[in-house]
Design an enzyme around this catalytic site. Structure first.
Site, short mmCIF file in Angstrom:
data_model
loop_
_atom_site.label_atom_id
_atom_site.label_comp_id
_atom_site.label_asym_id
_atom_site.label_seq_id
_atom_site.Cartn_x
_atom_site.Cartn_y
_atom_site.Cartn_z
N SER A 132 0.86 -1.19 0.00
CA SER A 132 0.00 0.00 0.00
C SER A 132 0.89 1.24 0.00
CB SER A 132 -0.88 0.01 1.24
OG SER A 132 -1.35 1.33 1.46
N HIS A 151 -1.46 -1.47 -4.10
CA HIS A 151 -2.69 -1.14 -3.39
C HIS A 151 -2.78 0.38 -3.21
CE1 HIS A 151 -6.03 -2.21 -0.68
NE2 HIS A 151 -5.58 -1.25 0.12
N ASP A 153 -4.83 3.42 -1.70
CA ASP A 153 -5.82 3.78 -0.67
C ASP A 153 -6.38 5.17 -0.91
OD1 ASP A 153 -5.95 1.52 1.16
OD2 ASP A 153 -3.84 1.94 1.53
N MET A 160 -8.94 8.01 0.11
CA MET A 160 -9.74 8.44 1.27
C MET A 160 -10.27 9.85 1.06
SD MET A 160 -7.34 7.06 4.35
CE MET A 160 -6.48 5.48 4.23
N HIS A 217 -8.52 0.87 -3.65
CA HIS A 217 -9.37 0.64 -2.47
C HIS A 217 -10.05 1.98 -2.14
CE1 HIS A 217 -9.39 -0.33 2.16
NE2 HIS A 217 -10.60 -0.27 1.66
N MET A 239 -12.15 4.31 -0.13
CA MET A 239 -12.76 4.59 1.18
C MET A 239 -13.41 5.96 1.06
SD MET A 239 -9.59 3.09 3.37
CE MET A 239 -8.54 3.15 1.93
N MET A 265 -11.13 -5.96 6.21
CA MET A 265 -10.32 -4.94 6.89
C MET A 265 -9.95 -5.45 8.28
SD MET A 265 -9.74 -2.35 4.92
CE MET A 265 -8.88 -1.42 6.19
N GLY A 303 -8.51 4.13 7.48
CA GLY A 303 -8.19 5.55 7.64
C GLY A 303 -6.71 5.84 7.77
N GLY A 358 -2.48 4.13 8.18
CA GLY A 358 -1.52 3.04 8.19
C GLY A 358 -0.96 2.86 9.60
N GLY A 359 -0.26 1.77 9.81
CA GLY A 359 0.47 1.57 11.05
C GLY A 359 -0.35 1.20 12.26
N ASP A 363 -6.28 -6.51 4.87
CA ASP A 363 -5.65 -5.19 4.84
C ASP A 363 -5.65 -4.58 6.24
OD1 ASP A 363 -4.80 -2.62 4.19
OD2 ASP A 363 -6.58 -2.12 3.01
N GLY A 364 -4.44 -4.30 6.73
CA GLY A 364 -4.32 -3.60 8.01
C GLY A 364 -3.51 -4.37 9.04
N GLY A 387 1.35 -1.92 4.24
CA GLY A 387 1.85 -0.57 4.01
C GLY A 387 3.08 -0.30 4.83
N SER A 388 2.88 -0.04 6.13
CA SER A 388 4.02 0.33 6.98
C SER A 388 5.06 -0.78 7.08
CB SER A 388 3.53 0.76 8.37
OG SER A 388 2.71 -0.24 8.92
C1 DX5 Z 1 -6.01 1.60 5.93
C2 DX5 Z 1 -5.64 1.21 4.53
C3 DX5 Z 1 -4.52 0.25 4.45
C4 DX5 Z 1 -3.23 0.76 5.05
C5 DX5 Z 1 -2.56 -0.41 5.68
O1 DX5 Z 1 -7.21 2.29 5.91
O2 DX5 Z 1 -6.73 0.64 3.85
O3 DX5 Z 1 -4.31 -0.21 3.13
O4 DX5 Z 1 -2.35 1.32 4.11
O5 DX5 Z 1 -1.45 0.03 6.36
P1 DX5 Z 1 -0.66 -0.92 7.35
O6 DX5 Z 1 -0.16 -2.09 6.55
O7 DX5 Z 1 0.44 -0.03 7.85
O8 DX5 Z 1 -1.61 -1.33 8.43
ZN ZN Z 2 -6.33 -0.35 1.88
#
Ligand code: DX5
Ligand code: ZN
Length: 220
Positions: free
Chosen positions: A9, A34, A36, A38, A67, A69, A138, A143, A145-146, A176-177, A198-199
């Protein structure tokens, strides 16, 4: 596991050098990218939209996994298709007409996914299982990352996998997450086949190794 797909992500990437970061994950063996999106309404954060996706599309041949959101996703599907999405995932919580929305995405000749927040029951997607190409579980509240992986997601994945086997469906199960090498094996064992991270990937010192770990030996 050879058949697991890793979808980095870009939410946690360094946006000042996005093109390089995307090239890096592509070279490291990621399959999907991926994205994201928002809107500051459905989730308390704002990221990017079709123009950014369109500009990185020119420099990557990864499978683009958008994705969304966002509220009223119906209004923006064409823009995300034109930007180069290969798959668009919408949240079940954002639409009154899920079946129609899925159909409208597929009418563009791309794949359609449906995402569920951690507290949204699986039954909300029970009657679109035949239509969707992917279900996104999810494992954090969307909303940011991390965040920390929510353990009850594992049961959700197991049920979704059981439904898939029982019904003979072909949807992918994406999670995801909060994914890292610490929990990836458990998530795959529960039945997932696409891991978003992501992170864990972009904050690591060695992006290539992080992707390889998720792909091949997450339990170690
Ligand atoms: C959160 C996103 C994720 C996010 C995941 O709302 O949909 O895709 O980037 O980040 P990590 O892997 O750091 O939880
Ligand atoms: Zn995502």
């Amino acid at each position: 596991m050879e058949n697991v797909k890793v979808a980095p992500s870009i939410l946690s990437a360094d946006f000042s050098m996005l093109r390089e970061q995307v090239a890096l994950v592509e070279k490291a063996g990621a399959h999907w990218l991926h994205l994201d999106v928002m809107d500051g309404h459905f989730v308390p954060n704002i990221t990017f939209g079709p123009p950014l996706i369109g500009s990185i599309r020119k420099h990557s041949s990864l499978f683009f996994d958008s994705h969304l959101m966002i509220e009223q996703p119906e209004k923006y599907i064409k823009e995300f298709v034109d930007a180069g999405s290969d798959l668009i995932t919408v949240h079940v919580e954002t639409t009154k007409h899920l079946h129609r929305l899925i159909q409208s995405i597929k009418d563009y000749g791309i794949k359609a996914g449906v995402a569920l927040n951690p507290a949204t029951p699986l039954e909300t997607v029970q009657y679109v299982l035949e239509e969707v190409d992917l279900i996104l579980v999810m494992s954090v509240n969307p909303g940011f990352g991390g965040q920390k992986f929510i353990n009850s997601s594992l049961e959700k994945i197991r049920t979704l996998f059981a439904w898939k086997k029982m019904g003979g469906y072909s949807y992918n199960i994406q999670v995801d997450g909060g994914i890292s090498d610490k929990n990836a094996q458990a998530v795959l064992n529960a039945g997932a086949d696409i891991l978003v991270a992501g992170s864990y990937i972009f904050n690591s010192n060695n992006i290539e190794e992080a992707i390889q770990k998720l792909k091949y030996n997450c339990a170690k």
